[in-house]
Design an enzyme around this catalytic site. Structure first.
Site, PDB file in Angstrom:
ATOM      1  N   HIS A 718      -6.294   6.209  -9.116  1.00 15.22           N
ATOM      2  CA  HIS A 718      -7.546   6.187  -8.344  1.00 15.22           C
ATOM      3  C   HIS A 718      -7.277   5.609  -6.948  1.00 15.22           C
ATOM      4  O   HIS A 718      -6.265   4.936  -6.713  1.00 15.22           O
ATOM      5  CB  HIS A 718      -8.598   5.329  -9.052  1.00 15.22           C
ATOM      6  CG  HIS A 718      -8.212   3.890  -9.156  1.00 15.22           C
ATOM      7  ND1 HIS A 718      -7.415   3.410 -10.185  1.00 15.22           N
ATOM      8  CD2 HIS A 718      -8.484   2.821  -8.356  1.00 15.22           C
ATOM      9  CE1 HIS A 718      -7.219   2.125 -10.008  1.00 15.22           C
ATOM     10  NE2 HIS A 718      -7.852   1.736  -8.909  1.00 15.22           N
ATOM     11  N   HIS A 797      -4.599   4.360  -0.433  1.00 16.40           N
ATOM     12  CA  HIS A 797      -3.509   4.914  -1.234  1.00 16.40           C
ATOM     13  C   HIS A 797      -3.953   5.012  -2.691  1.00 16.40           C
ATOM     14  O   HIS A 797      -4.926   4.373  -3.108  1.00 16.40           O
ATOM     15  CB  HIS A 797      -2.256   4.033  -1.129  1.00 16.40           C
ATOM     16  CG  HIS A 797      -2.459   2.643  -1.661  1.00 16.40           C
ATOM     17  ND1 HIS A 797      -2.946   1.609  -0.876  1.00 16.40           N
ATOM     18  CD2 HIS A 797      -2.270   2.105  -2.912  1.00 16.40           C
ATOM     19  CE1 HIS A 797      -3.041   0.515  -1.610  1.00 16.40           C
ATOM     20  NE2 HIS A 797      -2.637   0.786  -2.855  1.00 16.40           N
ATOM     21  N   THR A 799      -2.307   4.448  -6.433  1.00 10.59           N
ATOM     22  CA  THR A 799      -1.146   3.942  -7.174  1.00 10.59           C
ATOM     23  C   THR A 799      -0.787   4.928  -8.282  1.00 10.59           C
ATOM     24  O   THR A 799      -1.629   5.297  -9.108  1.00 10.59           O
ATOM     25  CB  THR A 799      -1.435   2.562  -7.775  1.00 10.59           C
ATOM     26  OG1 THR A 799      -1.766   1.659  -6.717  1.00 10.59           O
ATOM     27  CG2 THR A 799      -0.228   2.028  -8.542  1.00 10.59           C
TER      28      THR A 799
END
EC number: 3.1.4.-
Length: 835
Positions: A718, A797, A799
């Site tokens: 997510h 970002h 992960t």
């Protein structure tokens, strides 16, 4: 910069000129902003909007409607000051040198023998006040006059040690042709003539600090303005002088006796204003020819009553006769008397003539005493000669320049002087005064003691930066004076010098952050002009003797996009990045890298740093017309009055990021001044914004996607769309904001294009297209006093793994949002919304 507005294009090509066509898809403010950031000096603005021109002029950028090619040619070849309220253009155009002429707006000069000392084949032309007589040269759709003259050179010659006028003028004209135009000095006269009538209509009491001779005509119409200068030279001050003899030195090749008389009378008028705050009747004895009266009357309406056997052509009432003691009774109260009686020597033996002159001096002084003793509201200026005399110790000594330094000086007396203590002054001491002292200013009022005046409006133009003033006192005055227009020298050094040399003195330097003010505009000369109905075609140079213009108590303070605004904020950046830099994206790249954001894909579109604040800091020498502190403060209290334009409200953290980038830029450039300025602006941002950080968060907003185009081994990949530090009772407030932003969140154009190691053992995918929405949400949380976001920059970002993996690059791929949720860290989801 000058903007010349045309309805149709022209065939000619002009140097340093760019064409801008009005963009109908953007509003007038956005068009004005785009124009202001063009890099050429001349902008031809096609299909123009009147409103856009108004916006530019209010910003201090000259923007003029052009109706003919002749108008275009005239304005494109020279610089000018534009009164955009009255549609008057004041050219600063010295092309008249090609007619072999020099120009003056002082009539008395035309009555001298100056033309005998001009360059061969040259002539002198009188052009009227501020060039008003040249209006007939221009048959334009706007009023136009050429305010350029050579009076500054003539006056500089008069006060110089040089006698050869022709060589002096030749040198000065060559300097003028090879150095940049001193535009602020040229337009300052126009500015003063606009400023003080406006202030006088609105303000009961005005204090003006540090006027010089350049202003001597301007203030003739304002007897109630209280002036502060360097004070007079008093009779008692001669105690410091050693006795000397007659010098007999020639000062000027052409006759400047007219100038001396004019300066004496104007000095007397201002001395009278200081005492009585009203206009006097002017009596003059020994007046002929007094051609300078014409000059005074061009500026202000005075009644001159004169006595002389010879004509005084511009007198209001002339008595073609000698003045005697019995005429004293004819002189009314509320007046000044100028006594300039002296018999011409002719063929008289000098010893005999000296006796006559001394007797006349005693007689003149007696007339002065009788005049002052006979009524009220009177001041007298009387011609004297160096001789043994008893004089009132409080009388004022004047010695304005005249053709030759001989034995003549003048005494300025008021009604209190005649009853004051008298002191014997030897002839040699008076010769010492004559030989060594020149009265350089018609304003001889007492100095200003730096303190606030509660009910007064203070004007101090170029007067308070000198280092004989206490710097802290100047700052306190600006911080605490409720109504004022004060200038101080800007610190445009690179080594953060606290003071810099100017002529034979030193000036303190200042940055906007030196002041702790509210309801104050801090801008440049051109920014200040826009506030008072003027604009200018040439902005101040980034280096040299430039000043901050600080306006306290202005009704323009909240009009953020109209005055002292962001027009031209990126102009210097554009000049650099399209000519000198490694890439036109240099600024974007540097701002991201200096904040440890290494995802440069789309860096010119997706910004995480305020470009406005960054440019305002690193290029402040070029764009300090933009009042950055005011811009920050009004946004922080949500009172920015925005009339139009493409408006983006920065999150406060974006401003902090800009300061960080500016500090690193300054360090690389070894620019200590920008380094301090950026640090102080960052502290100011933290002062006016109550920024809190979720560096130890307990909740986060997550975004899940329908498909991730990379391999991953985490349970639910997510995007963490920000972290929060909140109490459970604040959850409904957070959810409300998320719901309000639902459409914008789901409409984000989210993309990814590569993976990388965020840190050892943290493998992530980059995310683009979310920053603008993130900062908008940040603002909403900030205004609701909800702690959102960390002190380090938000790097979007996803992960993918907690193992080390190699970077993967793919074609830019759109990510479709599946759901957006609020979840407690190491806890449960408390809110979830799907498309």
């Amino acid at each position: 910069m000058k903007v010349l507005a045309l309805r149709r294009s022209v065939a000619q090509v002009y140097a340093d000129t760019q064409v801008y066509t009005h963009d109908d898809t953007k509003d007038d403010y956005e068009n004005a902003f785009l124009i202001s950031n063009l890099t050429t000096h001349n902008i031809l603005y096609l299909n123009y909007s009147i409103k856009t021109l108004e916006i530019l002029n209010k910003s201090g950028i000259a923007a003029v409607e052009i109706q003919s090619l002749e108008e275009l040619f005239t304005l494109i070849r020279c610089n000018f000051t534009y009164d955009y309220e009255d549609n008057i253009i004041y050219l600063h155009d010295y092309s008249y040198y090609t007619n072999n002429e020099i120009r003056t707006d002082q009539h008395w000069v035309t009555k001298t023998d100056i033309e005998e000392y001009l360059l061969p084949g040259w002539k002198l032309t009188y052009v009227g006040y501020n060039g008003s007589d040249t209006r007939g040269h221009y048959n334009f759709s706007f009023t136009c006059q050429n305010a350029a003259t050579d009076d500054d050179l003539i006056i500089e010659y008069i006060y110089s040690e040089v006698l050869d006028f022709q060589n002096f003028m030749l040198k000065k004209i060559k300097e003028r042709m090879t150095t940049s135009l001193p535009i602020a000095r040229l337009s300052n006269r126009v500015f003063r003539d606009k400023l003080f009538p406006l202030l006088s209509k609105k303000r009961q009491r005005i204090l003006n600090i540090g006027p010089r001779n350049e202003s001597m005509f301007t203030f003739l119409n304002f007897p109630s303005i209280k002036q502060f200068s360097n004070g007079p030279y008093l009779v008692k001050d001669t105690i410091k002088l050693k006795q000397e003899r007659w010098l007999g030195k020639r000062v000027s090749q052409f006759d400047i006796g007219q100038y001396k008389n004019m300066m004496n009378v104007i000095t007397t008028v201002y001395y009278y204003y200081n005492l009585y705050q009203k206009k006097p009747t002017i009596y003059m004895v020994g007046s002929a020819p007094s051609y300078w009266i014409y000059d005074v009357k061009q500026y202000s309406d005075f009644t001159f009553e004169t006595w002389d056997p010879f004509d005084t052509p511009y007198s209001s009432m002339h008595h073609k006769e000698l003045f005697s003691e019995k005429d004293i009774a004819k002189l009314k109260d509320d007046s000044i008397l100028y006594i300039d009686i002296r018999t011409d020597r002719g063929n008289i033996d000098w010893k005999e003539w000296r006796k006559i002159v001394e007797a006349q001096t005693v007689s003149n002084l007696k007339l002065a005493y009788q005049y002052l003793a006979s009524g009220k509201s009177k001041v007298c200026c009387v011609k004297m000669t160096a001789m043994d005399l008893e004089l009132p110790i409080s009388a004022k000594l004047l010695h304005h320049p005249t053709t030759e330094i001989r034995s003549e000086f003048y005494l300025l007396l008021d009604i209190w002087d005649i009853s004051n203590v008298k002191r014997f002054i030897p002839k040699g001491v008076l010769y010492s005064f004559i030989n060594n002292v020149i009265t350089e200013n018609v304003f001889i009022q007492p100095p200003f003691k730096i303190k606030t005046f509660k009910n007064d409006y203070i004007v101090a133009l170029y007067a308070l930066s000198n280092d004989f003033n206490d710097r802290t006192d100047v700052i306190n005055l600006i911080n605490n004076q409720k109504q004022s227009l004060i200038t101080v020298r800007i610190n445009n050094t690179f080594k953060d010098e606290p003071k810099v040399g100017f002529k034979n003195i030193y000036d303190w330097t200042f940055l906007p952050t030196d002041f702790n003010t509210t309801d104050t505009i801090i801008t440049s000369y051109d920014g200040c002009l826009g506030i008072f109905g003027l604009s200018i075609s040439l902005a101040s140079k980034p280096t040299g003797n430039n000043h901050l213009f600080i306006l306290n108590g202005t009704d323009k303070y909240y009009k953020l996009d109209q005055f002292a605004n962001h027009t031209g904020i990126s102009r210097r950046s554009h000049q650099i990045r399209f000519s000198e830099s490694a890439t036109s994206y240099s600024g974007y790249i540097f701002r991201d890298l200096s904040n440890n954001n290494f995802n440069l894909i789309g860096t010119n579109i997706e910004n995480s740093v305020s470009g406005h604040v960054y440019n305002a800091l690193i290029y402040y020498r070029y764009n300090y017309s933009f009042d950055l502190k005011r811009w920050i403060y009004l946004h922080s209290i949500e009172k920015a009055d925005i009339e139009g334009g493409k408006y983006y409200e920065h999150a406060p953290i974006e401003l902090i990021y800009a300061c960080k980038s500016a500090k690193e830029f300054a360090s690389l450039q070894d620019d200590l001044t920008v380094l301090r300025y950026a640090n102080e602006i960052e502290r100011y941002i933290n002062k006016v914004y109550s920024i809190t950080y979720a560096d130890d968060p307990n909740y986060f907003i997550g975004i899940k996607f329908r498909h991730i185009p990379y391999k991953y081994d985490v349970k639910v990949p997510h995007l963490t769309f920000g972290v929060l530090f909140i109490s459970d009772s604040m959850i409904p407030d957070v959810v409300k904001i998320m719901k309000n932003m639902r459409n914008e969140l789901f409409e984000m154009d989210v993309t990814t294009s590569y993976t990388y190691m965020l840190s050892d053992g943290v493998y992530v995918a980059n995310v683009s297209g979310v920053l603008a929405t993130y900062f908008k949400m940040y603002n909403l949380f900030y205004k609701s006093q909800i702690t959102f976001g960390q002190s380090r920059m938000f790097i979007p970002h996803i992960t993918l793994s907690f193992n080390n993996n190699r970077t993967v690059r793919i074609e830019t791929t759109k990510l479709k949002i599946n759901s957006i949720y609020l979840r407690k860290i190491r806890g449960d989801t408390v809110f979830d919304m799907s498309e």
